[in-house]
Write a protein that holds these residues in place. Structure first.
Motif, PDB file in Angstrom:
ATOM      1  N   THR A   6      -6.864  -0.558   9.728  1.00 21.61           N
ATOM      2  CA  THR A   6      -6.171  -1.436   8.789  1.00 21.61           C
ATOM      3  C   THR A   6      -4.664  -1.267   8.879  1.00 21.61           C
ATOM      4  O   THR A   6      -3.921  -2.245   8.902  1.00 21.61           O
ATOM      5  CB  THR A   6      -6.658  -1.177   7.348  1.00 21.61           C
ATOM      6  OG1 THR A   6      -8.062  -1.440   7.290  1.00 21.61           O
ATOM      7  CG2 THR A   6      -5.937  -2.064   6.349  1.00 21.61           C
ATOM      8  N   LYS A   9      -3.405  -2.997  11.962  1.00 15.42           N
ATOM      9  CA  LYS A   9      -3.580  -4.448  11.817  1.00 15.42           C
ATOM     10  C   LYS A   9      -2.463  -5.050  10.973  1.00 15.42           C
ATOM     11  O   LYS A   9      -1.906  -6.087  11.305  1.00 15.42           O
ATOM     12  CB  LYS A   9      -4.915  -4.728  11.097  1.00 15.42           C
ATOM     13  CG  LYS A   9      -5.978  -5.341  11.930  1.00 15.42           C
ATOM     14  CD  LYS A   9      -7.140  -5.739  11.026  1.00 15.42           C
ATOM     15  CE  LYS A   9      -8.436  -5.573  11.774  1.00 15.42           C
ATOM     16  NZ  LYS A   9      -9.602  -5.858  10.972  1.00 15.42           N
ATOM     17  N   VAL A  36      -8.290  -7.958   5.609  1.00 13.46           N
ATOM     18  CA  VAL A  36      -8.549  -6.532   5.394  1.00 13.46           C
ATOM     19  C   VAL A  36      -8.834  -6.297   3.914  1.00 13.46           C
ATOM     20  O   VAL A  36      -8.501  -7.113   3.067  1.00 13.46           O
ATOM     21  CB  VAL A  36      -7.356  -5.641   5.847  1.00 13.46           C
ATOM     22  CG1 VAL A  36      -7.162  -5.719   7.353  1.00 13.46           C
ATOM     23  CG2 VAL A  36      -6.071  -5.996   5.121  1.00 13.46           C
ATOM     24  N   ASP A  37      -9.454  -5.170   3.627  1.00 11.95           N
ATOM     25  CA  ASP A  37      -9.758  -4.763   2.257  1.00 11.95           C
ATOM     26  C   ASP A  37      -8.464  -4.632   1.453  1.00 11.95           C
ATOM     27  O   ASP A  37      -7.469  -4.093   1.947  1.00 11.95           O
ATOM     28  CB  ASP A  37     -10.501  -3.420   2.306  1.00 11.95           C
ATOM     29  CG  ASP A  37     -10.753  -2.865   0.931  1.00 11.95           C
ATOM     30  OD1 ASP A  37     -11.715  -3.321   0.287  1.00 11.95           O
ATOM     31  OD2 ASP A  37      -9.984  -1.988   0.494  1.00 11.95           O
ATOM     32  N   GLU A  40      -7.185  -1.050   0.963  1.00 12.18           N
ATOM     33  CA  GLU A  40      -6.700  -0.528   2.245  1.00 12.18           C
ATOM     34  C   GLU A  40      -5.358  -1.160   2.609  1.00 12.18           C
ATOM     35  O   GLU A  40      -4.477  -0.502   3.153  1.00 12.18           O
ATOM     36  CB  GLU A  40      -7.723  -0.798   3.360  1.00 12.18           C
ATOM     37  CG  GLU A  40      -8.965   0.054   3.239  1.00 12.18           C
ATOM     38  CD  GLU A  40      -9.982  -0.224   4.345  1.00 12.18           C
ATOM     39  OE1 GLU A  40      -9.636  -0.890   5.345  1.00 12.18           O
ATOM     40  OE2 GLU A  40     -11.131   0.230   4.194  1.00 12.18           O
ATOM     41  N   TYR A  41      -5.198  -2.441   2.291  1.00 11.52           N
ATOM     42  CA  TYR A  41      -3.935  -3.146   2.532  1.00 11.52           C
ATOM     43  C   TYR A  41      -2.804  -2.509   1.731  1.00 11.52           C
ATOM     44  O   TYR A  41      -1.742  -2.221   2.274  1.00 11.52           O
ATOM     45  CB  TYR A  41      -4.092  -4.627   2.161  1.00 11.52           C
ATOM     46  CG  TYR A  41      -2.792  -5.395   2.075  1.00 11.52           C
ATOM     47  CD1 TYR A  41      -2.133  -5.817   3.225  1.00 11.52           C
ATOM     48  CD2 TYR A  41      -2.233  -5.711   0.844  1.00 11.52           C
ATOM     49  CE1 TYR A  41      -0.948  -6.527   3.142  1.00 11.52           C
ATOM     50  CE2 TYR A  41      -1.051  -6.424   0.751  1.00 11.52           C
ATOM     51  CZ  TYR A  41      -0.406  -6.828   1.906  1.00 11.52           C
ATOM     52  OH  TYR A  41       0.774  -7.520   1.816  1.00 11.52           O
TER      53      TYR A  41
END
Length: 91
Positions: A6, A9, A36-37, A40-41
């Motif tokens: 993540t 990304k 993405v979650d 997590e972001y």
């Protein structure tokens, strides 16, 4: 190529947006668009800010543990360090 985590990304998408003639960080850099979650972001954005890969990101915090509630990317910029990381590791 291996699947990017993540954190990588997120930085790659910031880099791609930065390369556009008229970047729109506010509308294009978010968990949904990057796919993405959300938690997590938020974590990835905080890590990149701490590591000096991005600048001008702000966070709204609250609740127990002062968690990140919102990530504001209106004035977000990738730093030279962030650009170097993307070129050396992600492209």
């Amino acid at each position: 190529m291996t699947e990017l985590n993540t954190k990588d990304k997120v930085l790659l998408e910031i880099y791609k947006e930065y390369q556009k003639d008229v970047p729109d960080m506010k509308n294009n850099i978010n968990a949904k668009n990057i796919d993405v979650d959300l938690d997590e972001y938020k974590s990835a954005m905080e890590k990149h800010d701490n590591e000096g890969n991005i600048r001008n990101v702000t966070f709204t915090r609250g609740g127990q543990g002062n968690k990140i509630l919102l990530v504001h990317t209106d004035n977000l910029m990738i730093t030279e360090r962030g650009i170097d990381y993307v070129k050396e590791n992600l492209l």
